[in-house]
Design an enzyme around this catalytic site. Structure first.
Site, PDB file in Angstrom:
ATOM      1  N   GLU A  27     -38.931  -9.907  48.841  1.00 19.98           N
ATOM      2  CA  GLU A  27     -38.975  -8.459  48.571  1.00 19.98           C
ATOM      3  C   GLU A  27     -38.462  -7.646  49.752  1.00 19.98           C
ATOM      4  O   GLU A  27     -38.963  -6.557  50.042  1.00 19.98           O
ATOM      5  CB  GLU A  27     -40.397  -8.004  48.200  1.00 19.98           C
ATOM      6  CG  GLU A  27     -41.009  -8.731  47.023  1.00 19.98           C
ATOM      7  CD  GLU A  27     -40.313  -8.445  45.706  1.00 19.98           C
ATOM      8  OE1 GLU A  27     -39.442  -7.567  45.675  1.00 19.98           O
ATOM      9  OE2 GLU A  27     -40.648  -9.113  44.710  1.00 19.98           O
ATOM     10  N   GLY A  69     -56.909 -28.344  64.392  1.00 20.83           N
ATOM     11  CA  GLY A  69     -56.405 -29.427  65.219  1.00 20.83           C
ATOM     12  C   GLY A  69     -55.526 -30.384  64.431  1.00 20.83           C
ATOM     13  O   GLY A  69     -54.782 -29.981  63.543  1.00 20.83           O
ATOM     14  N   GLU A  97     -27.968 -12.617  44.533  1.00 18.24           N
ATOM     15  CA  GLU A  97     -26.812 -13.461  44.240  1.00 18.24           C
ATOM     16  C   GLU A  97     -26.470 -14.276  45.482  1.00 18.24           C
ATOM     17  O   GLU A  97     -26.976 -13.987  46.581  1.00 18.24           O
ATOM     18  CB  GLU A  97     -25.622 -12.593  43.808  1.00 18.24           C
ATOM     19  CG  GLU A  97     -25.880 -11.835  42.518  1.00 18.24           C
ATOM     20  CD  GLU A  97     -24.649 -11.103  41.987  1.00 18.24           C
ATOM     21  OE1 GLU A  97     -23.552 -11.299  42.567  1.00 18.24           O
ATOM     22  OE2 GLU A  97     -24.799 -10.352  41.022  1.00 18.24           O
ATOM     23  N   PRO A  98     -25.620 -15.280  45.357  1.00 18.44           N
ATOM     24  CA  PRO A  98     -25.284 -16.114  46.522  1.00 18.44           C
ATOM     25  C   PRO A  98     -24.805 -15.319  47.731  1.00 18.44           C
ATOM     26  O   PRO A  98     -25.055 -15.715  48.876  1.00 18.44           O
ATOM     27  CB  PRO A  98     -24.181 -17.034  45.975  1.00 18.44           C
ATOM     28  CG  PRO A  98     -24.498 -17.163  44.519  1.00 18.44           C
ATOM     29  CD  PRO A  98     -25.028 -15.810  44.112  1.00 18.44           C
ATOM     30  N   ALA A 149     -33.962 -10.269  38.198  1.00 13.10           N
ATOM     31  CA  ALA A 149     -32.778 -11.024  38.615  1.00 13.10           C
ATOM     32  C   ALA A 149     -31.838 -10.106  39.389  1.00 13.10           C
ATOM     33  O   ALA A 149     -30.984  -9.430  38.808  1.00 13.10           O
ATOM     34  CB  ALA A 149     -32.078 -11.627  37.400  1.00 13.10           C
ATOM     35  N   LEU A 150     -32.010 -10.079  40.692  1.00 11.41           N
ATOM     36  CA  LEU A 150     -31.195  -9.230  41.568  1.00 11.41           C
ATOM     37  C   LEU A 150     -30.292 -10.063  42.472  1.00 11.41           C
ATOM     38  O   LEU A 150     -29.093  -9.828  42.550  1.00 11.41           O
ATOM     39  CB  LEU A 150     -32.089  -8.345  42.451  1.00 11.41           C
ATOM     40  CG  LEU A 150     -33.149  -7.467  41.783  1.00 11.41           C
ATOM     41  CD1 LEU A 150     -33.871  -6.648  42.850  1.00 11.41           C
ATOM     42  CD2 LEU A 150     -32.546  -6.568  40.738  1.00 11.41           C
ATOM     43  N   ARG A 193     -67.139 -28.620  62.578  1.00  9.63           N
ATOM     44  CA  ARG A 193     -66.558 -29.531  63.565  1.00  9.63           C
ATOM     45  C   ARG A 193     -67.262 -29.355  64.897  1.00  9.63           C
ATOM     46  O   ARG A 193     -67.424 -28.221  65.382  1.00  9.63           O
ATOM     47  CB  ARG A 193     -65.064 -29.221  63.720  1.00  9.63           C
ATOM     48  CG  ARG A 193     -64.369 -30.070  64.766  1.00  9.63           C
ATOM     49  CD  ARG A 193     -64.063 -31.459  64.237  1.00  9.63           C
ATOM     50  NE  ARG A 193     -63.075 -32.124  65.080  1.00  9.63           N
ATOM     51  CZ  ARG A 193     -63.360 -33.033  66.008  1.00  9.63           C
ATOM     52  NH1 ARG A 193     -64.627 -33.386  66.223  1.00  9.63           N
ATOM     53  NH2 ARG A 193     -62.402 -33.584  66.713  1.00  9.63           N
TER      54      ARG A 193
END
Length: 392
Positions: A372, A348, A134-135, A131-132, A277
């Site tokens: 990361e 395609g 932040e907003p 948990a590193l 194909r």
């Protein structure tokens, strides 16, 4: 699964490694491939697969055998991640984030912390992540605002983390906080804590994503959340920035390995489709335009694998490898995006249908250029370390 590891050299017997890889491939065919599209499309947590991964020891893949882990070297770990990611990348994030947390405890924790937490991490009894973010703090980790204030034998933590993998289904996190918000330089005031869920620790919203489905990415909220002071990793404040970024070397090798898997998986799907194909009376693999694409894709995938193994070998030797890990993460993630895009062009119009797997590879690959550490940041790290190693 048990395996023979030479801990002194951090190597694995090739036959043991191959046996483990064979077991992984059988598990993929038996358990992963039949459910991947359903889980991805519904963004459904793969509970049964998580239990099977715990049984195989993947949550203890890189944790030392003395703590109940497999003690695998990073090279073997990278190969496992690449193999799984070549079929479904998202589930590798479930144990990778967990192992970065475990790596921080194993590399920097006290003897008591290792004895208490690592066996439970290795078995999967306790699962979690890192948990590193932040907003307002992603690449710039020093800008975090979550605080941990000492109060007797406890720390009182307040703040919010965001985009945390395993946030909902995980139960414990390596939590980066500021124990001294006024420190200058800022990194000297940062510490890393072992933070199990409890009173004052709540999960906010789950984020809906373009790809990387079935692994929860969520917001974590801390409101006067208390943990014992003994949960400070290493027992000394101010070491958190280096502890967190040290674990990112393994994380970047993992992301590189995921990029390898996506690049190789995209190539596999393109190769199969191109031979089945037909246009103008022959398989499209016989048309020069498709041959040029496949030639570039196979070369790109191979180069990504070699760069990733080069970084993993440096990590196993105990060397500083931010240059090697940065190059591997940067190149392999870009290879994943390019190969998945080219594979879509080979497919395609069918590539745009959710009935075909290749669209998932494209959606998942884009994350690898961000997670990361962005690829823009990787190039800066690569440049700085290269110049430092080659002074004029």
């Amino acid at each position: 699964m048990a395996t023979a590891i030479d801990n002194a050299q951090h190597m694995i017997d090739p036959e043991e490694e191959q046996a483990f890889m064979d077991a992984i491939q059988k598990w993929i065919n038996r358990s992963v491939k039949p459910v991947v599209m359903e889980h991805d499309h519904e963004d459904k947590w793969p509970e049964e697969l998580v239990g099977e991964m715990a049984d195989m020891g993947l949550f203890g893949a890189t944790i030392g055998q003395e703590y109940g882990g497999l003690g695998l070297p990073a090279t073997s770990y990278a190969k496992i991640v690449a193999e799984i990611a070549s079929h479904w990348m998202a589930i590798t994030g479930i144990f990778n984030s967990h192992l970065i947390m475990a790596c921080a405890v194993e590399r920097f924790g006290t003897a008591e912390q290792k004895a208490k937490w690592l066996p439970k991490f290795a078995s999967g009894e306790i699962r979690g992540g890192l948990a590193l973010t932040e907003p307002n703090a992603g690449t710039d980790l020093q800008a975090i605002r979550t605080t941990a204030i000492r109060d007797g034998d406890e720390y009182v933590i307040n703040g919010t983390k965001t985009w945390i993998s395993n946030g909902i289904n995980g139960s414990c996190f390596a939590l980066l906080v500021k124990t001294d918000p006024k420190a200058d330089p800022r990194y000297k005031g940062m510490s890393l804590m072992i933070a199990p869920k409890g009173e004052g620790f709540t999960v906010g919203k789950k984020f809906k994503k373009l790809g990387y489905n079935s692994i929860d990415s969520a917001e974590l909220v801390f409101d006067n959340y208390r943990i014992p002071a003994e949960n400070l990793i290493g027992g000394v404040e101010g070491q958190g920035f280096f502890q967190a970024t040290g674990g990112l070397e393994l994380g970047r090798i993992n992301v590189a390995a995921r990029g390898v898997g996506l690049a190789e998986g995209s190539l596999r799907l393109a190769t199969e489709y191109a031979q089945l194909r037909e246009t103008m009376g022959k398989p499209i693999s016989e048309h020069q335009a498709i041959q040029l694409k496949l030639g570039e894709m196979v070369t790109r995938a191979r180069a990504a694998r070699l760069l990733t193994l080069d970084a993993a070998e440096a990590y196993d030797r105990g060397e500083r490898c931010d240059l090697e890990a940065g190059m591997a993460k940067y190149f392999a993630s870009e290879a994943a995006v390019r190969n998945s895009e080219e594979s879509m062009r080979v497919h395609g119009g069918y590539a745009y249908s959710k009935e075909y797997e290749i669209e998932r590879y494209y959606r998942d690959s884009l994350l690898m250029c961000i997670g990361e550490g962005t690829n823009e940041m990787q190039r800066m790290i690569i440049s700085k370390q290269w110049v430092k190693r080659n002074p004029a």
